[in-house]
Write an enzyme that holds these catalytic residues in place. Structure first.
Site, short mmCIF file in Angstrom:
data_model
loop_
_atom_site.label_atom_id
_atom_site.label_comp_id
_atom_site.label_asym_id
_atom_site.label_seq_id
_atom_site.Cartn_x
_atom_site.Cartn_y
_atom_site.Cartn_z
N CYS A 1 0.74 -1.31 0.11
CA CYS A 1 0.09 -0.07 -0.01
C CYS A 1 0.87 1.37 0.00
O CYS A 1 0.82 2.08 -0.79
CB CYS A 1 -0.87 -0.06 1.36
SG CYS A 1 -2.12 -1.52 1.27
N ASP B 1 -3.50 0.72 -6.32
CA ASP B 1 -2.12 0.53 -5.72
C ASP B 1 -1.52 -0.66 -5.65
O ASP B 1 -0.34 -0.53 -5.52
CB ASP B 1 -2.25 1.13 -4.44
CG ASP B 1 -3.19 0.62 -3.20
OD1 ASP B 1 -3.83 -0.36 -3.60
OD2 ASP B 1 -3.03 0.94 -2.05
#
Length: 789
Positions: A18, A247
């Site tokens: 992330c 992401d």
């Protein structure tokens, strides 16, 4: 999005985590250039805020007049204490993903939300806020361009869906691929060898998890539809670029891993990527390889700005030019110049050992013959004298044949006599360093020396008369909020004169100070502890505050806000102190060895004499001993750290966490929204500490491969033309020369900086006068030598 614009079928992320991936999106840099390695290490740290955050694409757009706005999840460790530079409107989620009971920073003010779906559901909140901001911006500033980022937490955990979607996808099975529960994998890296087949409860959990993740994405679909309708209503659809991506990828049961990311395989590094806007052909499919680091240069290119030289990515707008996509079916068309190989990196990178110039010189000399090394060593002044320097242990002597030899100095008694006459000596080879202050030693002076010292100390003492207080006190010193005030007791209205706190004021009892400062409604009892300027903790562990706080809601709210700000400030300070502490641990200077002093040696036992003789090593072995000592200290610190973690786990009763593994526990209380999990608790491990790797991912007309080098030295190679699900590691079938070429190319990308180095040109294609280009590591005439595969 997909029907109205272009779809990139080969979109990847440089790191399937992330915070590192989001940092790459913001800065356009690889992980090795923005130094955010994991979701914890350097994620929104002070160094990130000082070095890389001021160079995000938002800063460039804001400086050119764009109205920039951010709504949603920012970085995992963002604490909401500041607004990142470049954003005019800011609604950022504090810490990691949540859908209920979270806190956002709204333009510098923290805003807490509860569990009411109508007001607090995070996906709907940031969607509505972004739409309202766009409408207001176009109404108040109709000619100002707008750039908005809507960063959804879905489908991240805890996977709380909207109530109206809690019964959707009852039989979803898209996650069951050929690699599902394909375990163990003895031909892959360590965690894949360790992970066995899933149990029935784990397999049921993967079905449940996949269903909940799809349910959360239905709210994201509604968000995209609302934004689309808003653009249509305002008449800005044909004048707006819309980019949709993620992401990182995700795995649910693949290779026996229950859930997670962080693997180098396609299910973790592939992401969706759609873009629509002016001059983009609707429904087009683009096969070029693009990365998350291309997002920032693309946004700058849309705004008419050049790509900064420190960004590693490139703008993808030239891949969407309509005059080229219309002729894509022509056989004689000119190929586009673009990359076909990307870098994928993940994990904590090993820190390089800090070596002094002397060690570097010693390492370079180790490659010379012995007589050359002796000649180099004998040029130092400390070896040219015939054992005349204090503490000299070695000397250079020229033998009858003219060769230089190193001999040990004899006559150590003379050397020790010289040391006895010398008050303090620098250690050999540390002439530029400060002298060691060893403090107290085991030396005990003689009786005559003690008698003379006693007489000298008595002579220096002065007569101190004792005064008796026969008059009342005229003034009193009181401490209040870090200042010392002088209170004149003879005047009707005391005048307060603040002074700096000095040591002579500390004899005043704390209870006297609190009793004097407490007013009618303050709690200042003798045994109370002052926490804030209005609240105390009494001896019976109860908290009491001034009466005003209990009577006025405004005073209560202000004081509660003040306490929250103090807690956040202290947390930030603790985080900074921990970072400084880690820096000091890594830069620890060499300690002084006080056992070498003369007085300790005189009375040391024989075992210490043996240890002392170990320091008289040959100069060639000194550097090796120094390195071995540092390695031993490092291993000892790691061992103690593991012991502390193990004791902490035992104290908490945590039987799921295992050393070196990243594990999680799931139970019936994990999900607080429907559908609920009621099959009991279980433990599963998803990754390992040694899961650090650097990979090449190549896609072109002839090759579709993944080549990885792990920090443990393990190699993996997959040919996706023959093995699309990466079931078998085929590294043993590849020629050694090809592996060497792949290794060299990987090392180049691992150290690249800027888009010119990170996107090398292809030597076989015409590149024109534009920067960047394609780089084919598998040119038949140079690398592969006709190898087919």
């Amino acid at each position: 999005m997909e029907q109205g614009g272009a779809s990139f079928t080969n979109a990847f992320v440089s790191t399937p985590m992330c915070c590192p991936s989001r940092s790459s999106m913001l800065t356009g840099k690889y992980v090795h250039n923005h130094n955010t390695y994991t979701n914890n290490e350097n994620c929104s740290s002070p160094s990130w805020q000082a070095q890389h955050e001021p160079r995000s694409f938002a800063v460039y757009l804001n400086n050119t007049g764009y109205r920039t706005a951010f709504f949603g999840k920012y970085l995992n460790e963002y604490n909401g204490s500041y607004i990142p530079p470049g954003w005019r409107e800011w609604v950022g989620l504090i810490k990691n993903s949540r859908f209920y009971n979270y806190t956002v920073c709204r333009n510098g003010y923290k805003e807490k939300h509860g569990s009411d779906y109508a007001k607090d559901y995070f996906t709907d909140l940031i969607t509505n806020d972004s739409i309202n901001y766009f409408r207001i911006s176009k109404r108040m500033y109709p000619h100002r361009p707008v750039m908005m980022v809507i960063s959804h937490a879905a489908p991240h955990g805890p996977e709380d869906s909207a109530p109206q979607f809690s019964e959707h996808f009852p039989n979803a099975s898209q996650h069951i691929t050929p690699s599902y529960n394909y375990a163990p994998n003895m031909d892959k890296h360590w965690i894949m060898q360790y992970t066995g087949p899933m149990r029935p409860i784990n397999m049921e959990f993967t079905n449940f998890l996949h269903r909940k993740r799809l349910q959360t994405l239905l709210s994201v679909d509604d968000s995209v539809e609302k934004v689309y309708e808003m653009l249509v209503e305002t008449g800005e659809l044909d004048n707006t670029y819309v980019i949709y991506t993620a992401d990182h990828g995700y795995h649910i049961g693949q290779f026996g891993l229950v859930k997670g990311k962080s693997m180098p395989y396609d299910f973790d590094i592939r992401v969706p990527f759609f873009v629509r806007g002016p001059n983009i052909e609707p429904g087009s499919i683009n096969p070029h390889m693009i990365l998350n680091i291309d997002l920032a240069p693309t946004i700058l290119d849309i705004a008419g700005l050049d790509t900064p030289p420190d960004m590693d990515g490139k703008s993808i707008l030239k891949l969407l030019e309509p005059e080229k996509t219309e002729n894509r079916f022509r056989s004689n068309r000119k190929p586009k110049v673009w990359r076909d190989t990307i870098l994928v990196e993940r994990g904590k990178f090993l820190r390089k050992k800090e070596e002094s110039s002397s060690n570097n010189m010693q390492q370079s000399n180790n490659n010379l013959p012995k007589y050359e090394r002796v000649k180099e060593l004998c040029q130092q002044a400390k070896y040219q004298t015939a054992c005349e320097q204090p503490g000299q242990k070695w000397q250079c002597i020229e033998d009858t044949s003219g060769k230089l030899r190193i001999h040990k100095c004899k006559g150590s008694l003379k050397v020790s006599a010289k040391r006895k006459r010398t008050r303090s000596l620098r250690s050999r080879g540390s002439g530029s360093k400060e002298e060691c202050d060893c403090g107290k030693t085991d030396y005990r002076p003689t009786r005559g020396e003690r008698r003379s010292h006693r007489q000298l100390s008595q002579a220096n003492q002065r007569y101190k008369p004792r005064f008796v207080h026969t008059r009342p006190t005229r003034s009193l010193s009181v401490e209040f909020e870090g200042q010392i005030y002088d209170i004149d007791l003879e005047e009707a209205q005391p005048a307060y004169e603040p002074r700096n706190i000095s040591k002579r004021h500390y004899d005043l009892e704390q209870e006297d100070v609190e009793e004097m400062l407490a007013d009618d409604n303050a709690v200042g009892q003798p045994s109370s502890v002052k926490v804030t300027h209005k609240c105390y903790i009494l001896a019976n562990d109860t908290v009491h505050c001034e009466r005003e706080i209990y009577q006025s809601s405004r005073a209560w709210r202000n004081h509660k806000s003040y306490i929250a700000q103090e807690i956040e400030a202290l947390q930030d300070k603790i985080k900074n102190l921990r970072e400084v502490r880690g820096h000091l641990k890594r830069r620890r200077p060499d300690e002084c060895d006080c056992s070498k002093s003369y007085f300790n040696k005189e009375k040391a036992p024989r075992n210490k004499e043996r240890k002392k003789s170990n320091h008289r090593l040959h100069p060639f072995k000194e550097a090796v001993q120094e390195v071995d000592g540092k390695v031993q200290n490092f291993n000892e610190s790691r061992r103690k750290k593991k012991e502390r973690k193990q004791k902490k786990r035992l104290k908490k009763g945590d039987d799921c966490s295992l050393p070196g593994l990243t594990c999680f526990t799931h139970d019936n209380d994990h999900w607080q929204t429907a559908p609920f999990w009621n099959l009991g608790s279980f433990c599963a491990c998803t990754s390992a500490n040694n899961n650090t790797y650097w990979c090449l991912r190549t896609i072109n007309d002839t090759h579709n491969i993944l080549f990885c080098e792990f920090a443990t030295g393990f190699l993996e190679y997959f040919d996706m033309n023959n093995d699309p699900y990466q079931l078998t590691n085929a590294v043993h079938t590849v020629d050694r020369e090809v592996l060497n070429e792949l290794h060299l190319q990987l090392m180049e990308l691992r150290s690249c900086r800027g888009h010119r180095q990170c996107n090398p040109r292809s030597r076989g294609l015409e590149t024109g006068n534009k920067d960047g280009g394609s780089y084919d590591p598998h040119r038949e005439e140079q690398l592969w030598n006709g190898w087919e595969g």
